[in-house]
Design an enzyme around this catalytic site. Structure first.
Site: not given
Ligand code: UGA
Length: 423
Positions: A263
């Protein structure tokens, strides 16, 4: 209500199961017959916490799965939940949306009563009105007032999608007429969350703006984290203090190897491409992307600083999924790390609790191990790429390494001798 959900990917499948849980009669249409079959047998091809329980509760009762559009006209409304992967020039590839609109339109030809179409797939502002609505009206041969249209973006995190669906921060409904908006809103009756009614284009933009802002927070935390590292400051201590300001909040400030997944990277590229097409300069968005591309490579700089040239060195990579609790490796930060290690001539041995098979399909010529302990045996160094909780238990396993050099790209370990990327 009778609801049809088009697309059995993680958004469609989770939405269908949760809508059944809310008491609706749901038909999920997944055109891939193999995928449809495994869903109907309660064995989805994706892992989502709580999903299998919902499927086993509702399949054959309120939830039905089909690979054809035959019964759409019997439903009151349809959700479009097909994928919009990155296409040419960074814009979303709309081929699945187009084909869903064609099939949905055709199946509405013989329906005489009102039908509501709710767009859930992530599309750039203007797409629902410019493409979805005209395509459905054309193929259904019906008038604009016989079919209502809404745009209702999803904010589901992979791995926590069921929880996010049932307990959202908000429900966004973009609509051009109040009847459609009311009906779309009534679908969520039973869920406690504020509803934001907007125009269709605004709803489309809210989705991109939300993901872009979250990605920006992460790249910000990483840039500050790199500065902290140079100053021997623990970035987590800093962000704890920063996040306590309610105007900032503590979420998505975890510095590390950067963001991956299907995403954030795709939505950023799409927003950048959109800005460029409008002759706007997406300065912040481009920087967010640039920080994210450089961040995983900083791990290798740290590594070289510790063990010198990487050629011929045995490096254990722990964590392949883009985050914990998923087998999804799309845009995982471990991919550029492995590619660079390969380029440098390192000998790579990898482990992930869930994502080994996914990574094997992409990269074959490295060694994969069934446990972290196996991967660590004889390694010259180890890099931690995913925040899997089981990694927090590792300690003695590191003693199996030739030298206890541990570089952490996610804050998850609790043992000694760790060099964190930003701490
Ligand atoms: C993300 C959004 O959080 C959702 O709200 C959205 O609906 C979704 O994309 C989408 O567009 O369908 P997702 O891709 O499942 O969800 O994953 P996240 O939990 O948001 O994490 C994304 C990435 O960011 C991961 O690689 C995670 O490790 C990284 N991350 C997250 C960080 O490096 N630091 C943080 O503080 C949080």
């Amino acid at each position: 209500m009778k609801i049809s959900v088009i697309g059995g990917g993680y958004v469609g499948l989770v939405s269908a199961a949760c809508l059944a849980q809310l008491g609706h009669w749901v038909e999920l249409i997944e055109i891939d017959p193999d995928r449809a079959r495994s869903i109907s047998q309660g064995r989805p091809q994706i892992y989502e916490k709580g999903l299998e329980a919902l499927l086993s509760k509702h399949l054959g009762e309120r939830l039905h799965v089909s690979s054809i559009y035959d019964h759409i006209a019997e439903s009151d409304l349809s959700f479009i939940c097909v994928g919009t992967p990155e296409g040419e020039g960074g814009r979303p590839d709309l081929s699945m949306v187009q084909s869903a609109c064609r099939s949905l339109g055709r199946s509405l030809r013989d329906k005489s009563s009102y039908h509501l179409v709710v767009m859930k797939s992530t599309v750039l502002p203007g797409t629902t009105e410019g493409l979805v609505i005209p395509a459905i009206l054309k193929h259904s041969r019906r008038e604009g007032d016989e079919i209502g249209f809404c745009m209702n973006p999803e904010f589901l995190r992979e791995g926590r999608a069921v929880e996010d669906f049932m307990h959202p921060d908000r429900i966004v409904i973009g609509c051009n007429d109040p009847i459609s908006g009311e009906l779309a809103e009534s679908v969520y009756r039973g869920i406690e969350a504020p509803v934001v009614r907007t125009e269709i284009k605004s709803a489309e933009m809210i989705k991109y703006a939300s993901n872009a802002f979250l990605a920006t927070k992460i790249s910000f935390a990483n840039e500050l984290g790199n500065l902290c590292k140079a100053l021997r400051i623990d970035a987590y201590e800093v962000m704890k203090g920063v996040g306590m300001d309610h105007r900032i909040n503590p979420h998505f400030l975890n510095a590390g190897a950067g963001f991956g997944g299907s995403c954030f990277p795709k939505d950023l590229s799409a927003l950048i491409a959109l800005a460029q097409s409008l002759d706007e300069k997406p300065l912040i968005l481009r920087s967010v992307q640039e920080v994210n591309e450089r961040q995983p490579l900083r791990l290798l700089e740290l590594l070289e600083g510790k063990i010198g040239r990487l050629k011929g060195k045995r490096i254990a990579v722990l964590g392949l999924a883009f985050k914990n609790d998923t087998d999804d490796i799309r845009e995982s930060r471990s991919i550029p790390v492995i590619m660079k290690l390969k380029e440098e001539g390192a000998d790579i041995v990898a482990y992930d609790p869930k994502a080994v098979d996914s990574m094997k399909r992409l990269i074959q010529d490295i060694e994969y191990c069934p446990t972290a302990a196996d991967a660590l045996r004889g390694a010259d160094a180890c890099i931690v790429m995913t925040e899997w909780p089981e990694f927090s238990e590792l300690d003695e396993e590191f003693d199996r390494m030739r030298s206890r050099v541990i570089i952490e790209g996610r804050r998850i370990l609790s043992c000694r001798d760790i060099e964190g990327i930003c701490w």
